[in-house]
Design an enzyme around this catalytic site. Structure first.
Site, PDB file in Angstrom:
ATOM      1  CB  CYS A  78      -0.991  -0.035   1.161  1.00 53.64           C
ATOM      2  SG  CYS A  78      -2.373   1.116   0.951  1.00 53.64           S
ATOM      3  CG  HIS A 177      -3.105  -3.231   3.822  1.00 52.02           C
ATOM      4  ND1 HIS A 177      -2.236  -2.494   4.593  1.00 52.02           N
ATOM      5  CD2 HIS A 177      -3.793  -2.332   3.073  1.00 52.02           C
ATOM      6  CE1 HIS A 177      -2.393  -1.213   4.326  1.00 52.02           C
ATOM      7  NE2 HIS A 177      -3.329  -1.085   3.407  1.00 52.02           N
ATOM      8  CD  GLU A 179      -0.194  -5.371   6.025  1.00 52.12           C
ATOM      9  OE1 GLU A 179      -0.630  -4.216   6.040  1.00 52.12           O
ATOM     10  OE2 GLU A 179       0.128  -5.968   4.967  1.00 52.12           O
TER      11      GLU A 179
END
Length: 202
Positions: A78, A177, A179
């Site tokens: 991002c 994202h 994560e």
């Protein structure tokens, strides 16, 4: 292998946790001396203009540019994708980047926070089916240079066809994202990239 996470701003803890599950040492990096101790780096999601300003304030922007130019493996998600771009559309006039990946990125391309969404993205080189991608005020890639591999595009909705994952040599970037999903495939892919780079250098 030690992989740092640029810890100026953004979702640092989530990346540190994901990397720890990939059997590498993961540590936060804010200052040039901390950068010197890592083999590779993750630049997290967050706010790219704030990250750019803090990188200057902490004196780490130029050392980072040197490590990137020298071949250090870096993965940006991002805002990290924006930091790795050579050209940013809709950025602030004073916004600085690492100019690592030959690409033009449009900041907040998918819209504001309320336009955040999730959807499947097939990523070339990563097995296991589509990746469940989380887009939060995400950029997309408008164009890439000849040396950049396009690894993933949006496959459904109004943004179908937009580039959201790229690689150039030791540099990897996604507009989404990983994560935040618990799916470690992108992080494992990056760790393997970093290990391959270490072997080549050795």
């Amino acid at each position: 292998m030690i992989i740092g996470v640029l810890a100026l701003q953004g979702d640092v803890r989530e990346h540190l946790a994901a990397l720890a599950e990939c059997d590498v040492l993961a540590r936060p990096v804010r200052r040039p001396e901390e950068l010197d101790s890592v083999d590779a780096l993750v630049i997290p999601g967050g706010e790219s203009t704030t990250m750019s300003k803090l990188a200057v304030d902490f004196g780490i922007l130029e050392p980072l540019r040197k490590r990137v130019a020298g071949g250090m493996p870096v993965y940006g998600s991002c805002a990290g994708m924006i930091m790795l771009a050579t050209d940013v559309l809709d950025g602030r006039p004073d916004q600085q980047t690492l100019a690592g990946i030959d690409m033009q990125v449009r900041r907040n391309a998918f819209g504001r926070q309320v336009d955040s969404f999730e959807g499947p993205v097939e990523i070339e080189g990563i097995d296991g089916g589509p990746f469940h991608a989380v887009f939060i005020r995400a950029p997309w890639v408008e164009s890439v240079g000849d040396d950049v591999e396009v690894l993933g595009r949006v496959t459904e909705g109004p943004a179908t066809g937009r580039i959201v994952a790229v690689r150039q040599r030791n540099l990897l970037a996604t507009a989404f994202h990983p994560e935040l999903t618990g799916d470690l495939r992108v992080h494992r892919f990056f760790v393997e990239m970093a290990r391959a780079a270490e072997t080549t250098e050795g």
